[in-house]
Design a protein around this motif. Structure first.
Motif, PDB file in Angstrom:
ATOM      1  N   ILE A   1       0.597  -1.639   0.239  1.00 46.80           N
ATOM      2  CA  ILE A   1      -0.272  -0.806  -0.378  1.00 46.80           C
ATOM      3  C   ILE A   1       1.077   1.574   0.192  1.00 46.80           C
ATOM      4  CG2 ILE A   1      -1.559   1.301   1.628  1.00 46.80           C
ATOM      5  CD1 ILE A   1      -2.607  -1.483   2.012  1.00 46.80           C
ATOM      6  N   TYR A   2       2.308   1.125   0.925  1.00 53.11           N
ATOM      7  CA  TYR A   2       2.969   2.450   0.592  1.00 53.11           C
ATOM      8  C   TYR A   2       3.829   2.529  -0.524  1.00 53.11           C
ATOM      9  CZ  TYR A   2       2.304   2.722   5.921  1.00 53.11           C
ATOM     10  OH  TYR A   2       1.489   3.228   6.688  1.00 53.11           O
ATOM     11  N   LEU A   3       3.943   0.971  -0.681  1.00 56.65           N
ATOM     12  CA  LEU A   3       4.311   1.691  -2.352  1.00 56.65           C
ATOM     13  C   LEU A   3       3.034   2.243  -3.687  1.00 56.65           C
ATOM     14  CD1 LEU A   3       6.598  -1.567  -2.458  1.00 56.65           C
ATOM     15  CD2 LEU A   3       7.389   0.940  -2.221  1.00 56.65           C
ATOM     16  N   ALA A   4       2.924   1.932  -3.161  1.00 56.20           N
ATOM     17  CA  ALA A   4       1.244   1.927  -4.549  1.00 56.20           C
ATOM     18  C   ALA A   4       0.903   3.516  -4.104  1.00 56.20           C
ATOM     19  CB  ALA A   4       0.340   1.056  -4.426  1.00 56.20           C
ATOM     20  N   ILE A   5       1.294   4.275  -2.899  1.00 56.07           N
ATOM     21  CA  ILE A   5       0.610   6.106  -3.283  1.00 56.07           C
ATOM     22  C   ILE A   5       1.997   6.693  -3.294  1.00 56.07           C
ATOM     23  CG2 ILE A   5       0.348   7.200  -0.823  1.00 56.07           C
ATOM     24  CD1 ILE A   5      -0.569   5.259   0.699  1.00 56.07           C
ATOM     25  N   SER A   6       2.994   5.778  -3.733  1.00 62.08           N
ATOM     26  CA  SER A   6       3.957   7.020  -3.482  1.00 62.08           C
ATOM     27  C   SER A   6       5.076   6.459  -5.260  1.00 62.08           C
ATOM     28  CB  SER A   6       4.996   8.060  -3.166  1.00 62.08           C
ATOM     29  OG  SER A   6       5.599   6.962  -2.399  1.00 62.08           O
ATOM     30  N   PRO A   7       4.729   5.467  -6.127  1.00 65.44           N
ATOM     31  CA  PRO A   7       5.255   4.672  -6.672  1.00 65.44           C
ATOM     32  C   PRO A   7       6.893   5.432  -7.030  1.00 65.44           C
ATOM     33  CG  PRO A   7       3.731   4.890  -7.949  1.00 65.44           C
ATOM     34  CD  PRO A   7       3.241   5.478  -5.952  1.00 65.44           C
ATOM     35  N   LEU A   8       6.625   6.418  -7.949  1.00 62.37           N
ATOM     36  CA  LEU A   8       7.493   6.968  -8.440  1.00 62.37           C
ATOM     37  C   LEU A   8       8.758   7.798  -7.128  1.00 62.37           C
ATOM     38  CD1 LEU A   8       5.429   9.443 -11.023  1.00 62.37           C
ATOM     39  CD2 LEU A   8       6.755   7.045 -11.544  1.00 62.37           C
ATOM     40  N   LYS A   9       8.217   8.012  -5.990  1.00 66.23           N
ATOM     41  CA  LYS A   9       9.494   8.683  -5.384  1.00 66.23           C
ATOM     42  C   LYS A   9       9.782   7.043  -5.113  1.00 66.23           C
ATOM     43  CE  LYS A   9       8.584  11.245  -2.731  1.00 66.23           C
ATOM     44  NZ  LYS A   9       7.504  11.454  -1.025  1.00 66.23           N
ATOM     45  N   SER A  10       8.983   5.602  -4.713  1.00 67.37           N
ATOM     46  CA  SER A  10      10.217   4.682  -4.932  1.00 67.37           C
ATOM     47  C   SER A  10      11.452   4.681  -5.914  1.00 67.37           C
ATOM     48  CB  SER A  10       9.809   3.905  -4.161  1.00 67.37           C
ATOM     49  OG  SER A  10       8.467   3.743  -2.860  1.00 67.37           O
ATOM     50  N   ARG A  11      10.493   4.294  -6.807  1.00 69.30           N
ATOM     51  CA  ARG A  11      11.525   4.061  -8.222  1.00 69.30           C
ATOM     52  C   ARG A  11      13.016   4.817  -8.622  1.00 69.30           C
ATOM     53  NH1 ARG A  11       9.480   6.147 -13.606  1.00 69.30           N
ATOM     54  NH2 ARG A  11      10.502   7.682 -12.572  1.00 69.30           N
ATOM     55  N   ASP A  12      12.425   5.863  -7.771  1.00 68.04           N
ATOM     56  CA  ASP A  12      13.772   7.140  -8.547  1.00 68.04           C
ATOM     57  C   ASP A  12      14.346   6.741  -7.427  1.00 68.04           C
ATOM     58  OD1 ASP A  12      12.487   8.403 -10.522  1.00 68.04           O
ATOM     59  OD2 ASP A  12      12.047   9.897  -9.668  1.00 68.04           O
ATOM     60  N   GLY A  13      14.128   6.883  -6.149  1.00 67.68           N
ATOM     61  CA  GLY A  13      15.765   6.789  -5.114  1.00 67.68           C
ATOM     62  C   GLY A  13      16.427   5.697  -4.788  1.00 67.68           C
TER      63      GLY A  13
ATOM     64  N   ARG B   1      15.570   2.849 -15.746  1.00 63.56           N
ATOM     65  CA  ARG B   1      14.763   3.249 -15.416  1.00 63.56           C
ATOM     66  C   ARG B   1      13.278   2.706 -16.992  1.00 63.56           C
ATOM     67  NH1 ARG B   1      13.400   8.427 -13.015  1.00 63.56           N
ATOM     68  NH2 ARG B   1      15.818   8.589 -13.521  1.00 63.56           N
ATOM     69  N   HIS B   2      13.725   3.008 -17.782  1.00 60.40           N
ATOM     70  CA  HIS B   2      13.076   2.690 -18.762  1.00 60.40           C
ATOM     71  C   HIS B   2      12.584   0.490 -18.796  1.00 60.40           C
ATOM     72  CE1 HIS B   2      10.811   2.079 -23.129  1.00 60.40           C
ATOM     73  NE2 HIS B   2      11.650   0.666 -23.026  1.00 60.40           N
ATOM     74  N   ALA B   3      13.026   0.016 -18.662  1.00 59.28           N
ATOM     75  CA  ALA B   3      13.037  -0.998 -18.127  1.00 59.28           C
ATOM     76  C   ALA B   3      12.791  -1.552 -17.280  1.00 59.28           C
ATOM     77  CB  ALA B   3      14.943  -2.212 -17.948  1.00 59.28           C
ATOM     78  N   MET B   4      13.090  -0.515 -15.978  1.00 61.28           N
ATOM     79  CA  MET B   4      11.802  -0.891 -14.604  1.00 61.28           C
ATOM     80  C   MET B   4      10.236  -0.185 -15.133  1.00 61.28           C
ATOM     81  SD  MET B   4      14.660   0.489 -11.606  1.00 61.28           S
ATOM     82  CE  MET B   4      12.967   0.574 -10.480  1.00 61.28           C
ATOM     83  N   ASN B   5      10.242   0.453 -15.979  1.00 60.72           N
ATOM     84  CA  ASN B   5       8.864   0.580 -16.401  1.00 60.72           C
ATOM     85  C   ASN B   5       8.196   0.099 -17.147  1.00 60.72           C
ATOM     86  OD1 ASN B   5       9.213   3.619 -14.956  1.00 60.72           O
ATOM     87  ND2 ASN B   5      10.019   4.203 -16.761  1.00 60.72           N
TER      88      ASN B   5
ATOM     89  N   ILE C   1      15.207  -6.280 -22.703  1.00 62.61           N
ATOM     90  CA  ILE C   1      15.554  -4.785 -22.627  1.00 62.61           C
ATOM     91  C   ILE C   1      17.582  -4.129 -22.197  1.00 62.61           C
ATOM     92  CG2 ILE C   1      15.131  -2.040 -21.545  1.00 62.61           C
ATOM     93  CD1 ILE C   1      12.424  -3.453 -21.613  1.00 62.61           C
ATOM     94  N   LEU C   2      17.648  -4.812 -21.558  1.00 65.09           N
ATOM     95  CA  LEU C   2      18.879  -4.033 -21.117  1.00 65.09           C
ATOM     96  C   LEU C   2      20.061  -5.030 -21.824  1.00 65.09           C
ATOM     97  CD1 LEU C   2      18.597  -3.673 -17.056  1.00 65.09           C
ATOM     98  CD2 LEU C   2      18.621  -1.542 -18.982  1.00 65.09           C
ATOM     99  N   TYR C   3      20.320  -6.300 -22.105  1.00 65.84           N
ATOM    100  CA  TYR C   3      20.880  -7.031 -22.580  1.00 65.84           C
ATOM    101  C   TYR C   3      21.257  -6.777 -23.309  1.00 65.84           C
ATOM    102  CZ  TYR C   3      24.269 -11.308 -23.071  1.00 65.84           C
ATOM    103  OH  TYR C   3      25.309 -11.797 -23.932  1.00 65.84           O
ATOM    104  N   ILE C   4      20.113  -8.298 -25.028  1.00 64.57           N
ATOM    105  CA  ILE C   4      19.431  -8.270 -25.789  1.00 64.57           C
ATOM    106  C   ILE C   4      19.841  -6.968 -26.195  1.00 64.57           C
ATOM    107  CG2 ILE C   4      17.846  -9.453 -27.435  1.00 64.57           C
ATOM    108  CD1 ILE C   4      17.716 -11.884 -25.797  1.00 64.57           C
ATOM    109  N   ARG C   5      19.264  -6.346 -26.310  1.00 65.97           N
ATOM    110  CA  ARG C   5      18.826  -5.114 -27.202  1.00 65.97           C
ATOM    111  C   ARG C   5      20.105  -3.519 -26.698  1.00 65.97           C
ATOM    112  NH1 ARG C   5      13.325  -1.916 -26.242  1.00 65.97           N
ATOM    113  NH2 ARG C   5      12.628  -3.806 -26.758  1.00 65.97           N
ATOM    114  N   ASN C   6      20.224  -3.155 -25.651  1.00 70.31           N
ATOM    115  CA  ASN C   6      21.417  -2.648 -25.391  1.00 70.31           C
ATOM    116  C   ASN C   6      22.779  -2.571 -25.353  1.00 70.31           C
ATOM    117  OD1 ASN C   6      19.094  -1.181 -24.880  1.00 70.31           O
ATOM    118  ND2 ASN C   6      19.377  -0.541 -22.756  1.00 70.31           N
ATOM    119  N   THR C   7      23.048  -4.099 -24.807  1.00 68.22           N
ATOM    120  CA  THR C   7      24.212  -4.514 -24.618  1.00 68.22           C
ATOM    121  C   THR C   7      24.714  -5.419 -26.238  1.00 68.22           C
ATOM    122  OG1 THR C   7      24.320  -4.735 -22.310  1.00 68.22           O
ATOM    123  CG2 THR C   7      25.648  -6.028 -23.940  1.00 68.22           C
ATOM    124  N   LEU C   8      23.670  -6.130 -26.834  1.00 66.76           N
ATOM    125  CA  LEU C   8      24.068  -6.816 -27.576  1.00 66.76           C
ATOM    126  C   LEU C   8      23.898  -6.053 -28.877  1.00 66.76           C
ATOM    127  CD1 LEU C   8      22.969 -10.808 -26.585  1.00 66.76           C
ATOM    128  CD2 LEU C   8      24.938  -9.419 -26.914  1.00 66.76           C
TER     129      LEU C   8
END
Length: 368
Positions: free
Chosen positions: A183-195, A209-213, A352-359
């Motif tokens: 519930i706490y995470l749902a109230i401020s998800p962007l703040k938790s992600r950016d932190g 950030r894109h991969a997490m979204n 996203i992070l390995y196949i697309r961005n790395t390879l």
């Protein structure tokens, strides 16, 4: 004398090597590697807490999946939309409890009473199965040490799940922690992600950030589809065992729906109490019971599940099975329960992070 002085003074190349070895950049790299090692060691020691954090993220994703459409389609602000989503979930659970609570309680008690209460009673029921004498003889002459060594990961998982069943109080406490943290995470998800992203260097921060979204969006679709699939399994199982005359169809359907959250393994576990009940009705009832569960799982895996999950993420069944076994061995019962959603997140992150961005290879991710 001059020769002695030349020997005591390092060559220019050695000076450069010594200066590089003791440079601040080298020290920072060493400290960074040591810090990474300490963080990984601490994460492994706190793996149960991290799994509870992931469970809280699932709760937050579920609340957000209901709150976002309410916020988009109504004039309610974001906070009130989240409150409305929570009230809707509470209302649905309360309504289901009011409609089926008495029936479920009665049938669960009946189910517990009908199941074998001792090993002697279980053996007596197993004796009703054809070829029971031959099976009992094979079991008595079977090398138990070989069985333990061959069981491998499955034995480890079953042992850990058995221990988890004994500590029901701990399970309830963990569940409450996960719900309130979600519930706490749902109230401020962007703040938790950016932190969390603030701890990452600036270079990989935006790709992460894109991969997490994207992972959050895919996980949201997967959760909604999984709950719809669980409901389908529960309804079909309850109807099927009711049609063949097996006792406690509502309780068996509810149990099948709950364990269906764990793919593949849940389907195997769901049939156990039904077969235990069918043993007292005779061998033919056991055959009909197994047939019902096979039909339900075929309908769910070949019709319902592909239709529901095709917009989320297409996980290979073999990969899902090994993820359940692997996470179960590594992380215990929580690993078994959270194996599928963990695999969803890892699947998206790797693409996203390995196949697309790395390879540099193309990788299609649903929901992106």
């Amino acid at each position: 004398m001059a020769e002695s002085e030349n020997r005591s003074e390092p060559a220019p190349q050695e000076k450069a090597s010594l200066g590089w070895a003791l440079s601040p950049a080298f020290v920072r790299r060493v400290l960074f590697l040591v810090g990474v090692g300490v963080v990984l060691l601490a994460a492994w020691s706190l793996i149960d807490v991290l799994l509870l954090v992931f469970g809280a993220i699932l709760v937050a994703v579920l609340l957000r999946s209901l709150a976002n459409p309410i916020h988009r389609l109504t004039p309610l602000p974001e906070g009130l939309a989240l409150l409305a989503a929570g009230l809707i979930i509470i209302a649905l659970l309360s309504g289901a409890g009011w409609l089926f609570g008495a029936t479920i309680t009665e049938q669960v008690q009946e189910l517990i009473e009908e199941l074998p209460q001792s090993s002697e009673e279980l053996q007596a029921r197993l004796a009703q199965i054809p070829l029971a004498d031959q099976i009992a003889t094979q079991l008595q002459t079977f090398d138990m040490e070989s069985a333990r060594s061959a069981a491998g990961p499955i034995q480890s998982i079953l042992g850990q799940v058995g221990g988890f069943a004994v500590t029901a109080t701990v399970a309830v406490t963990n569940l409450l922690v996960v719900i309130f943290a979600g519930i706490y995470l749902a109230i401020s998800p962007l703040k938790s992600r950016d932190g969390l992203l603030s701890l990452v260097p600036a270079g990989p921060r935006e790709p992460l950030r894109h991969a997490m979204n994207v992972s959050g969006a895919v996980l949201q679709r997967w959760l909604l589809g999984q709950f719809a699939s669980m409901a389908t399994v529960g309804v079909l199982t309850g109807i099927g065992v009711w049609m063949i005359g097996l006792p406690s169809p509502v309780a068996l359907g509810l149990f099948a729906a709950i364990v269906a959250f764990v793919p593949i393994v849940g389907a195997i576990v769901s049939v156990i109490p039904a077969v235990m009940l069918a043993l007292q009705e005779g061998p033919m009832m056991v055959v009909w019971t197994i047939l019902v569960y096979i039909i339900v799982q075929q309908v769910e895996s070949n019709l319902t599940y592909p239709l529901i999950q095709r917009k989320a993420v297409d996980l290979p069944p073999a990969l899902t099975l090994f993820a359940v076994l692997g996470f179960g061995v590594l992380f215990g019962p929580l690993g078994v329960v959270l194996a599928a959603p963990l695999l969803v997140v890892l699947f998206v992150m790797v693409k996203i992070l390995y196949i697309r961005n790395t390879l540099g290879e193309p990788a299609n991710v649903p929901g992106e």
